[in-house]
Design a protein around this motif. Structure first.
Motif, PDB file in Angstrom:
ATOM      1  N   PRO A 187       0.826  -1.202   0.000  1.00 43.28           N
ATOM      2  CA  PRO A 187       0.000   0.000   0.000  1.00 43.28           C
ATOM      3  C   PRO A 187       0.862   1.255   0.000  1.00 43.28           C
ATOM      4  O   PRO A 187       1.955   1.251   0.569  1.00 43.28           O
ATOM      5  N   LEU A 188       0.379   2.305  -0.621  1.00 45.90           N
ATOM      6  CA  LEU A 188       1.032   3.607  -0.459  1.00 45.90           C
ATOM      7  C   LEU A 188       0.505   4.251   0.810  1.00 45.90           C
ATOM      8  O   LEU A 188       1.231   4.906   1.536  1.00 45.90           O
ATOM      9  N   GLY A 189      -0.779   4.047   1.073  1.00 45.17           N
ATOM     10  CA  GLY A 189      -1.360   4.609   2.280  1.00 45.17           C
ATOM     11  C   GLY A 189      -2.642   3.892   2.663  1.00 45.17           C
ATOM     12  O   GLY A 189      -3.405   3.495   1.794  1.00 45.17           O
TER      13      GLY A 189
ATOM     14  N   ARG B  72       0.217   9.093   6.174  1.00 43.33           N
ATOM     15  CA  ARG B  72       0.726  10.241   5.436  1.00 43.33           C
ATOM     16  C   ARG B  72       1.785   9.779   4.448  1.00 43.33           C
ATOM     17  O   ARG B  72       2.617   8.943   4.770  1.00 43.33           O
ATOM     18  N   ILE B  73       1.729  10.318   3.254  1.00 43.64           N
ATOM     19  CA  ILE B  73       2.629   9.912   2.175  1.00 43.64           C
ATOM     20  C   ILE B  73       3.433  11.114   1.714  1.00 43.64           C
ATOM     21  O   ILE B  73       2.878  12.198   1.517  1.00 43.64           O
TER      22      ILE B  73
ATOM     23  N   ASP C 122      -7.132   4.250  -6.364  1.00 43.91           N
ATOM     24  CA  ASP C 122      -6.050   3.298  -6.529  1.00 43.91           C
ATOM     25  C   ASP C 122      -6.110   2.292  -5.379  1.00 43.91           C
ATOM     26  O   ASP C 122      -6.273   2.686  -4.241  1.00 43.91           O
TER      27      ASP C 122
ATOM     28  N   CYS D  77      -3.852   0.855  -3.957  1.00 43.62           N
ATOM     29  CA  CYS D  77      -2.746   1.070  -3.028  1.00 43.62           C
ATOM     30  C   CYS D  77      -2.896   2.357  -2.233  1.00 43.62           C
ATOM     31  O   CYS D  77      -2.066   2.674  -1.396  1.00 43.62           O
ATOM     32  N   LEU D  78      -3.943   3.108  -2.498  1.00 44.96           N
ATOM     33  CA  LEU D  78      -4.081   4.431  -1.890  1.00 44.96           C
ATOM     34  C   LEU D  78      -5.410   4.545  -1.161  1.00 44.96           C
ATOM     35  O   LEU D  78      -6.445   4.768  -1.781  1.00 44.96           O
ATOM     36  N   TYR D  79      -5.369   4.407   0.146  1.00 44.82           N
ATOM     37  CA  TYR D  79      -6.541   4.601   0.987  1.00 44.82           C
ATOM     38  C   TYR D  79      -7.754   3.815   0.489  1.00 44.82           C
ATOM     39  O   TYR D  79      -8.862   4.310   0.462  1.00 44.82           O
ATOM     40  N   SER D  80      -7.542   2.582   0.083  1.00 50.13           N
ATOM     41  CA  SER D  80      -8.635   1.812  -0.495  1.00 50.13           C
ATOM     42  C   SER D  80      -9.136   0.743   0.475  1.00 50.13           C
ATOM     43  O   SER D  80      -8.373   0.171   1.256  1.00 50.13           O
TER      44      SER D  80
ATOM     45  N   LEU E 154      -7.427  -2.750   0.475  1.00 49.15           N
ATOM     46  CA  LEU E 154      -6.191  -3.041   1.216  1.00 49.15           C
ATOM     47  C   LEU E 154      -6.443  -3.879   2.458  1.00 49.15           C
ATOM     48  O   LEU E 154      -5.637  -4.724   2.826  1.00 49.15           O
TER      49      LEU E 154
ATOM     50  N   PRO F  49      -2.904  -1.568 -11.888  1.00 53.70           N
ATOM     51  CA  PRO F  49      -2.946  -0.146 -11.548  1.00 53.70           C
ATOM     52  C   PRO F  49      -3.830   0.634 -12.505  1.00 53.70           C
ATOM     53  O   PRO F  49      -4.097   0.188 -13.632  1.00 53.70           O
TER      54      PRO F  49
ATOM     55  N   SER G 285      -5.145   7.312 -10.684  1.00 53.60           N
ATOM     56  CA  SER G 285      -5.578   7.714  -9.354  1.00 53.60           C
ATOM     57  C   SER G 285      -6.281   9.056  -9.448  1.00 53.60           C
ATOM     58  O   SER G 285      -6.034   9.845 -10.364  1.00 53.60           O
TER      59      SER G 285
ATOM     60  N   ILE H  73       0.881  13.844   0.663  1.00 58.27           N
ATOM     61  CA  ILE H  73      -0.513  13.420   0.522  1.00 58.27           C
ATOM     62  C   ILE H  73      -0.992  13.043   1.918  1.00 58.27           C
ATOM     63  O   ILE H  73      -0.435  12.119   2.532  1.00 58.27           O
ATOM     64  N   ILE H  74      -1.957  13.765   2.433  1.00 61.04           N
ATOM     65  CA  ILE H  74      -2.405  13.478   3.807  1.00 61.04           C
ATOM     66  C   ILE H  74      -3.918  13.614   3.936  1.00 61.04           C
ATOM     67  O   ILE H  74      -4.545  14.407   3.242  1.00 61.04           O
ATOM     68  N   PRO H  75      -4.505  12.798   4.793  1.00 62.93           N
ATOM     69  CA  PRO H  75      -5.933  12.958   5.065  1.00 62.93           C
ATOM     70  C   PRO H  75      -6.171  14.291   5.772  1.00 62.93           C
ATOM     71  O   PRO H  75      -5.430  14.646   6.689  1.00 62.93           O
TER      72      PRO H  75
END
Lengths: 233, 233
Positions: free
Chosen positions: A143-145, A150-151, B101, B103-106, B109, B128, B131, B153-155
């Motif tokens: 996973p990236l996040g 935080r990425i 994505d 890999c991104l906050y999914s 995961l 992939p 995104s 990149i942050i929530p």
């Protein structure tokens, strides 16, 4: 009026092109492959070669000197921008093809900026594609996040001080352009106890793709320009 | 043995699907659309509906309760993972479709982690896609990073203290899940003199797409769940 498109052709696999990218590439009469390295231009072209018809499409390859800035590079961009504007003024749609995302550390951004300044009347449309970052995470199966992670995405050429701080504060750090400074980065990861948290991905999406979890095997080697390191706690 | 695929269907426009995503979706006999919101599952399905043949493909939609963690959510994931493993064991390829994505906050995961733990013998391949971050930057016509820029990149739900620090230190900050905390973020941008550096992108790649540079127009409004804020110095 004709349009300038920036089309992401994805990281390597022609099957990772979108339908939209295919359609735009086929409709444009001029295809530009600007790049910082001759190798990258031919690589981008190889991904879309099956879509091109060179009897009706002109292919312009232009290599920009690998300088951070300076008058020589500026002049090259100005010249390239003028070349594109001339095509647009004669009614030809132009597609810039990029292997990376045009919004992410791409040569296209410089030309975009110049054309925007000179000729605000020209429509520039960006056709998004698969970025090498997303493709690399997918290939590595990491996973990236997740949740509230935080990425950070940073060029690996930064000072140790900056890198150390970022590696400590972020859950995932994507180190771009890592090939020339890998040994230094490795030492830093060792110091921070993160060596086994990194994965090196080379030429993602191409037949030469490699995903390497044992970073020690890369020490002292000549590494691929098209590669990145993802460090995930 | 059958394979589990996580297929990114892109942010909304079916033309932004890759050839590979299309091929995988059509070959799998089971299509899963797991999500945190019922709306998102039907959205993901609407993007690929033209590829589906419900006479030979089973479509499983599963909504996960919107909880950060806890036994209820854990149980839902366990159940979903067991459901998928059963299909694999009976020889059916399964495609998880995700608008973001994987890999991104999914949501995927979490299931990925459970299946990996339970059954290391099952092949999970991530296909992939585009995104929403790349698509949003393209739609807004802004770079995410140039030259030596740093990107975070942050929530957006983080504490003001954390957000302030990140907004000061990075050239580009992508704030995810911004809809519920927008007014607070706006106040922070005002304080940092960054209000005119932000762009709000809603439902990128869909017919409802909106790119909003004047952030003040969003104050006090109910904002779309599928949206993000990109702040670029």
């Amino acid at each position: 009026m004709a349009v300038i498109y920036a089309v992401v052709v994805g990281p390597g696999d022609p099957e990772l092109l979108t339908r939209k990218a295919e359609r735009i590439i086929q409709k444009c009469s001029v295809i530009c492959a600007p790049t910082g390295a001759a190798e990258a231009a031919s690589y981008a072209l190889s991904i879309v070669e099956h879509l091109l018809d060179r009897s009706r499409q002109e292919v312009i390859t232009r290599v920009f000197p690998m300088l951070k800035q300076g008058p020589e590079l500026e002049a090259a961009w100005e010249e390239s921008a003028a070349e594109v504007i001339a095509r647009i003024d004669s009614g030809e749609d132009v597609a810039f093809i990029t292997i990376g995302d045009p919004c992410l550390y791409s040569t296209f951004l410089y030309i975009y900026r110049i054309i925007r300044k000179k000729r605000a009347d020209i429509t520039i449309e960006i056709i998004p594609g698969i970025s090498s970052i997303n493709a690399s995470a997918a290939a590595a199966g990491i996973p990236l996040g997740i949740a509230s992670d935080r990425i950070a995405i940073i060029p690996a050429a930064f000072e140790d001080y900056e890198l150390r701080k970022t590696l400590k504060e972020f859950d995932t750090v994507v180190l771009m352009k890592v090939s020339r400074v890998f040994d230094r980065i490795y030492a830093l990861l060792l110091e921070l106890g993160l060596v086994d948290k990194g994965v090196f991905v080379r030429r993602v999406g191409s037949p030469q793709q490699e995903v390497i979890f044992d970073l020690s095997t890369l020490l002292g080697k000549e590494l691929d320009y098209l590669s990145m390191l993802i460090v995930r706690r």
